[in-house]
Write an enzyme that holds these catalytic residues in place. Structure first.
Site, mmCIF file in Angstrom:
data_model
loop_
_atom_site.group_PDB
_atom_site.id
_atom_site.type_symbol
_atom_site.label_atom_id
_atom_site.label_comp_id
_atom_site.label_asym_id
_atom_site.label_seq_id
_atom_site.Cartn_x
_atom_site.Cartn_y
_atom_site.Cartn_z
ATOM 1 N N ALA A 60 -32.270 2.379 48.499
ATOM 2 C CA ALA A 60 -32.204 1.652 47.214
ATOM 3 C C ALA A 60 -32.956 0.319 47.292
ATOM 4 O O ALA A 60 -32.985 -0.304 48.349
ATOM 5 C CB ALA A 60 -30.750 1.406 46.850
ATOM 6 N N CYS A 108 -35.130 -7.503 56.416
ATOM 7 C CA CYS A 108 -35.620 -8.718 55.745
ATOM 8 C C CYS A 108 -34.810 -9.908 56.228
ATOM 9 O O CYS A 108 -34.316 -10.717 55.440
ATOM 10 C CB CYS A 108 -35.547 -8.572 54.223
ATOM 11 S SG CYS A 108 -33.885 -8.263 53.601
#
Length: 470
Positions: A244, A373
C-alpha cells in the site's frame, strides 16, 4: 539557513538517534566534528520539504514528452504565468521533476487564523490545499471568502473548535476560506471538501488535485528508484510484500508492460482497496491485490483449492520487493516526530520476520530488494549484516541506477559492501537559502538534477541475489 526549527523527538528517541549518528565506526572515519555537523544538517533537512516535486509518468498510457508538455501548461496556469521548468531525469526515464519555490520569507500574515493538524500541514508544504477534515480551529468570525493565515499545530496541542491558540504553531502561508467557521464545526457541517484554497504558500509547489490522474503518480524520488532496481521483466511473477498505497506496485506493472503477474499484499483492508483503485485508474491489469499479513505468506504444503492468493509455496516468485514497515524517520517534512523508543525499536524484529518469508518465497536465481524510508542503522545496514549472516544463499548486488549515497558505517559491513547499498541522506544536500525564481533561472539543469538526487526524503535500498546452490 533553516526556515523551520529542526525536527524534535521524544527525549529517549533523541538519545537513541544521537548514539546512532555518533557511533564509533562513523567517528573514526569522519571525525567527531564532521559526524556531528552531518547529523545536525540531517535534523534541519527533515523539518523542511524536499526541494523538488517528483512525478512518475504512467508510460503504460502516455509518453513522458506528452505528459511533460501538459504538466508545464498546468503549472503555468496554476502559477499565473510564472515560468517553473519541468525537468526530465536523465537516469530515471519515467520521472519528471518540478523545483519547489521557497521558503518565501516576505509573506504578510493576516489577523484571521486557521490551525491545521500536523499531517495536513505537511501536505500543504508539499503543494496541497487545506481540506475540511484537516482544520482544527479558526478565528471566531471566519466567513467563506475571508483571507486567512494558515498555521500547523505541530505538537498536536490545539483543541478542536478553539477560537484562538497560543501553543507552538508554524506558519504555512495564506489562503482564502471556502467555508465559514460555523459550517466547519457544526454537527451537520461538511466533513469533506476544500476548506482553504492556498494562494500564498510558504513553499510553492503545484497542486495535483485531479491533474492528469491516470497519466501520473506523485512519488518520492527514491521510491521510484526502488522499482527500477528490482528491474522486473515482462512475463515474470513478482511479489510486492507490503504494497500500500500501490505506487511501487503500479510502477512494477508498468515496467513489465503489464505482462506477467504482480502480487500485491497488505494486511489492512482499506489500503488494499487503494491499491486496486490505483491499478484501475492507471489501467493496469496484471496486478492482483490481497489483504494478507506478509509474515504468514509462506505455505508449507500445496492447497487443494487452487486459489491464486496467499499463502504461497516456497520458491514461487522471480523477484520480490520488501518495502518494509519502518519507523518512517526519513519522511519530509516532519517537525515533531511522535513515536516512542519502544515503537521505533519494534520494527527490526517485524522486518526480519518479513525478510525471512521473502527469502523462502524467492526462486533460486531470483532478486530481492529491501527498502525503508527511515534513517536508523537497526532497520537498514544492521538488517543487511544480519541477512548476509543468516542466509548464506544471499549475495549483495550492485544497484542500477545508483544516485543516492553509499551505506552508513556502524553495522560492521565492509567498505565494499557499503558501496553496494544505497542510502538517500538529505543532509548531503547543501542547506541553501531556498529556491526563488531568479536563482532557478540562473541554475544549470545538471545542477538542479544533482540537487534533486540529494534533497529528497531519507531512504535506504539493498539488493540481494539468491544463489542457485541449496
Amino acid at each position: 539557513m533553516s526556515f523551520f526549527p529542526k525536527i524534535s523527538f521524544q527525549h529517549e528517541v533523541e538519545e537513541y538517534l544521537t548514539k546512532v549518528f555518533r557511533n564509533n565506526e562513523l567517528i573514526t572515519a569522519l571525525g567527531t566534528q564532521e559526524a556531528e555537523s552531518k547529523y545536525q544538517s540531517l535534523l534541519s533537512h527533515l523539518s523542511h520539504p524536499p526541494g523538488f516535486t517528483t512525478v512518475r509518468v504512467n508510460t503504460h498510457l502516455a509518453s513522458v514528452k506528452h505528459v511533460k508538455k501538459l504538466l508545464f501548461e498546468e503549472i503555468q496556469k496554476q502559477f499565473k504565468g510564472l515560468c517553473v521548468p519541468v525537468l526530465e531525469h536523465p537516469k530515471l526515464q519515467d520521472v519528471l521533476l518540478i523545483p519547489v519555490i521557497g521558503p518565501r520569507r516576505d509573506l504578510k500574515k493576516h489577523s484571521s487564523e486557521v490551525i491545521v493538524g500536523a499531517h495536513c500541514g505537511y501536505a500543504v508544504l508539499r503543494g496541497a490545499h487545506v481540506y475540511v477534515p484537516g482544520i482544527i480551529s479558526t478565528s471566531r468570525f471566519m466567513k467563506a471568502g475571508d483571507l486567512v493565515s494558515v498555521y500547523s499545530d505541530i505538537e498536536g496541542k490545539c483543541k478542536r473548535g478553539a477560537k484562538e491558540f497560543e501553543g507552538v504553531k508554524v506558519f504555512l502561508g495564506n489562503g482564502i476560506s471556502e467555508v465559514s467557521r460555523s459550517e466547519i464545526f457544526s454537527s451537520s457541517g461538511p466533513l469533506n471538501g476544500m476548506g482553504i484554497r492556498m494562494i500564498e504558500p510558504v513553499y510553492l509547489s503545484p497542486s495535483f488535485d485531479n491533474v492528469l490522474p491516470s497519466h501520473l503518480f506523485l512519488q518520492n524520488l527514491p521510491s521510484v528508484v526502488v522499482s527500477h532496481i528490482l528491474n522486473p521483466q515482462p512475463g515474470e511473477r513478482i511479489l510486492d510484500m507490503c504494497a500500500a498505497p500501490g505506487g511501487k506496485t503500479t510502477h512494477l506493472a508498468t515496467l513489465m508492460h503489464d505482462q506477467g503477474e504482480v502480487i500485491a499484499m497488505d494486511k489492512i483492508a482499506n489500503k488494499v482497496k487503494k491499491i486496486k483503485q490505483n491499478a484501475e485508474l492507471l489501467q493496469l491489469n496484471c496486478i492482483k491485490a490481497f489483504c494478507y499479513d506478509g509474515t504468514k505468506a509462506l505455505s508449507a504444503e500445496k492447497r487443494e483449492d487452487e486459489q491464486e492468493g496467499p499463502p504461497f509455496l516456497p520458491e514461487s516468485f522471480d523477484r520480490i520487493l520488501l518495502d518494509a514497515p519502518c519507523s518512517g524517520m526519513g519522511q519530509r517534512p516532519n517537525m515533531a516526530y511522535s513515536l516512542t523508543l519502544k515503537e521505533v525499536t519494534s520494527y527490526q524484529p517485524l522486518q526480519r520476520k518479513l525478510f525471512t518469508v521473502a527469502v523462502k518465497l524467492l526462486k533460486p536465481g531470483g532478486v530481492l530488494v529491501y527498502s525503508t524510508c527511515t534513517i536508523t542503522l537497526s532497520e537498514n545496514e544492521e538488517q543487511v549484516a544480519w541477512a548476509l549472516k543468516t542466509f548464506p544463499c544471499l549475495q549483495l548486488q550492485p544497484q542500477e541506477p545508483h544516485i543516492g549515497g553509499e551505506g552508513m558505517r556502524g553495522a560492521g559491513l565492509s567498505l565494499d559492501q557499503l558501496k553496494l547499498l544505497q542510502r538517500f541522506n538529505p543532509s548531503s544536500a547543501v542547506m541553501f537559502q531556498g529556491m526563488d525564481i531568479n536563482s532557478l533561472q540562473d541554475s544549470r539543469e545538471d545542477d538542479l538534477i544533482s540537487l534533486a538526487n540529494k534533497d529528497c526524503i531519507g531512504f535506504f535500498i539493498a539488493k540481494f541475489l539468491k544463489s542457485n546452490s541449496k
